[in-house]
Structure formats: C-alpha cells, structure tokens
Design an enzyme around this catalytic site. Structure first.
Site, PDB file in Angstrom:
ATOM      1  N   HIS A   1      -6.759  -7.199   0.097  1.00 30.12           N
ATOM      2  CA  HIS A   1      -5.749  -6.141   0.104  1.00 30.12           C
ATOM      3  C   HIS A   1      -4.567  -6.449   1.018  1.00 30.12           C
ATOM      4  CE1 HIS A   1      -4.357  -2.081  -0.572  1.00 30.12           C
ATOM      5  NE2 HIS A   1      -4.375  -1.790   0.719  1.00 30.12           N
TER       6      HIS A   1
ATOM      7  N   TYR B   1      -2.315  11.352   1.680  1.00 31.87           N
ATOM      8  CA  TYR B   1      -3.254  11.595   0.589  1.00 31.87           C
ATOM      9  C   TYR B   1      -3.179  13.044   0.110  1.00 31.87           C
ATOM     10  CZ  TYR B   1      -4.724   6.945   1.673  1.00 31.87           C
ATOM     11  OH  TYR B   1      -4.706   5.585   1.872  1.00 31.87           O
TER      12      TYR B   1
ATOM     13  N   ASP C   1       0.843  -1.194   0.000  1.00 36.32           N
ATOM     14  CA  ASP C   1       0.000   0.000   0.000  1.00 36.32           C
ATOM     15  C   ASP C   1       0.882   1.249   0.000  1.00 36.32           C
ATOM     16  OD1 ASP C   1      -3.057   0.756   0.451  1.00 36.32           O
ATOM     17  OD2 ASP C   1      -1.930   2.000   1.860  1.00 36.32           O
TER      18      ASP C   1
END
Length: 296
Positions: free
Chosen positions: A276, A215, A108
């Site tokens: 994930h 982000y 990730d």
C-alpha cells in the site's frame, strides 16, 4: 532513526491560516513546487523518504491535512470533511504559499484529495502522480471476493467507541496502528524506524478523531458505490501517472483497470516490491519516478 526518515537539511515548518482552520506544513527545497498529500494512518512524516532524496531538485510541500498531525482539529466528530473540503483547503494553502500551478502527489486519502483539487481547482494542478489510486468504481469491488473482511475499519472508525478504545492508552494505539502499518505493507518493517513517532502523533488530542472524520465524511458515497451507484464525476484532464503497489491488500492493483473511466490521460505502472505504501516501502523507485514525472 534510519536515513530514510532523517530530517533533510533546510526542512522548515510553518502554520498557515487556511479558510476556517490552520494547517501545519513541512517544506524543503527551492525548485519546482510539488504538493505531497498523505493518507491514513499517516501525516507529513510519511514523505520524509521522498524529501531526503529530492530536496535538492524540488520544493516539496507536505501539509498535514485538516484534523491530522499538527493541523487544526475539530472539537467534536464531523462528517463534512471529505475530499472536496480537503481539496478546497489545499487550493487555499497554495494561494497562501504563492505558488503557481504545481505537481500533486496523492496517496490513499491524499489520492481522493488530489482528484478533488484537480476537478475543483484545475488551474492549481499541472500534473498528477498517485501511489495507488482509489476511484469511485472501487466501491463496487470492496465487497466482492471476500474483500469485505479487509474494510471493517471503515465502519468501525465512525463509532465514538473507536476513538475512546484506541486512544485509551499508548499500548492500544500502538496495537491498532501497528496492524495497518504492517498488514498493508509488503515490506513489513518499512515503518519500524518511525513507529514510535506515529503512535505519539496519533495520541495527540484530536488526531484520532481527525482521521476518523474522513471515514464519516466518505460513508454516504462509499455505501452508494458499494450498492452500484457511484457518484458521477467530471473526468480529470491533467496528465496523470499512477504507480501501484502490486501487493497492496486493501487497494488491489487489479483495480487500476478503473482508472481510464476517470482520467483522460493516465499511464499506469506497478511497483513489484511494495504494498500500500509505495513511497515508504520503495522510496528509491518512488523518488526516481516523481523526478521523471515532474522534471519535464
């Protein structure tokens, strides 16, 4: 707590001064060094299932990235802590720990960081292993085939409102984290043994902001990639293995077809029992693969 998340014998914690911050590092074992880079919403504890299986074979180094876990926090939102900043942190950390070239495992956010480390500090990286691996080409796929509904959080988390809402109570934080730690899993109960610890971690002052800063920092590159103009990047030359969770709803396993654009020497396999979080959902398989990749 399940045996997967028990604390392995010899686990040690330290705070290491790195550039302009302090990083918390959890470490176990004394064999060949392997750097374990977590994603969001995670911190060092995500690697406990791997540490419990391989602490007798490797020196496993699991830092909390800047802004995460017990590492240093910013006092205000930032948009300059993207992959390259984290990669430079990791290079400085390896220097401080006195390692030679290491094996690097990324997941990730950690997958972006590992790629940055391999490009910016290639002398630090011997080989790479990814549990699912986003690349710039993924950007153009974020908004196709209805997938845009999966990435709402990437915009939401850039708002000051997000930190205020999610951090307003333990219940709100648990509801929010619980969504991702179940929806992104194929094995829905994978994080159940440590879910309370995850909520406690992200309720610490600054920890939500630290994750959300990622982000903010990625936003310009993300928008450019969505618009079909991903930033050019230098190919990665180190031997690379990617083991992708077949059922990942956020980083689809079909997107593994992009990898050859970014890696000169990459082998791709799939975990049929995971989404994930391959390293948590299928830890036996993940640990066996890690041992094979880095034992050579």
């Amino acid at each position: 707590m399940s045996s997967d998340f028990a604390l392995p014998p010899g686990l040690r914690h330290r705070q290491v001064i790195v550039r302009d911050t302090v990083l918390h590092v959890a470490e176990v074992g004394d064999g060949p060094a392997v750097l374990l880079l977590h994603g969001w919403p995670e911190f060092w504890m995500s690697w406990l299932p791997i540490m419990n299986r391989l602490h007798g074979e490797f020196r496993l180094i699991a830092p909390d990235l800047r802004g995460f876990g017990d590492s240093g926090k910013s006092s205000a939102p930032r948009s300059d802590v993207g992959a390259n900043a984290h990669a430079d942190d990791m290079a400085a950390l390896l220097e401080a720990l006195g390692t030679g070239p290491v094996g690097v495992v990324g997941h990730d956010v950690g997958a972006y960081v590992a790629q940055g480390l391999a490009r910016r500090h290639p002398q630090r990286v011997e080989k790479l292993l990814f549990f699912n691996c986003p690349t710039p080409s993924v950007g153009s796929a974020w908004v196709r085939d209805g997938h845009i509904n999966e990435i709402w959080y990437q915009s939401f988390q850039q708002l000051p409102l997000a930190e205020q809402l999610i951090g307003s109570s333990r219940e709100a934080c648990a509801l929010y984290l619980g969504h991702f730690l179940t929806h992104w899993c194929h094995r829905k109960e994978a994080f159940a043994p440590v879910f309370d610890a995850y909520v406690e971690n992200f309720m610490k002052p600054g920890n939500l902001r630290g994750g959300f800063d990622w982000y903010r920092s990625q936003n310009a590159a993300r928008i450019a990639a969505i618009d079909g103009h991903p930033a050019p990047s230098v190919p990665i030359h180190q031997r690379t293995r990617v083991h992708w969770g077949r059922h990942d709803p956020i980083l689809k396993s079909d997107w593994s077809t992009f990898l050859s654009h970014y890696f000169d020497d990459v082998e791709v396999t799939f975990c049929e029992s995971a989404g994930h979080f391959v390293h948590v959902e299928a830890p036996d398989e993940a640990a066996q693969l890690l041992a094979e990749v880095f034992a050579e």
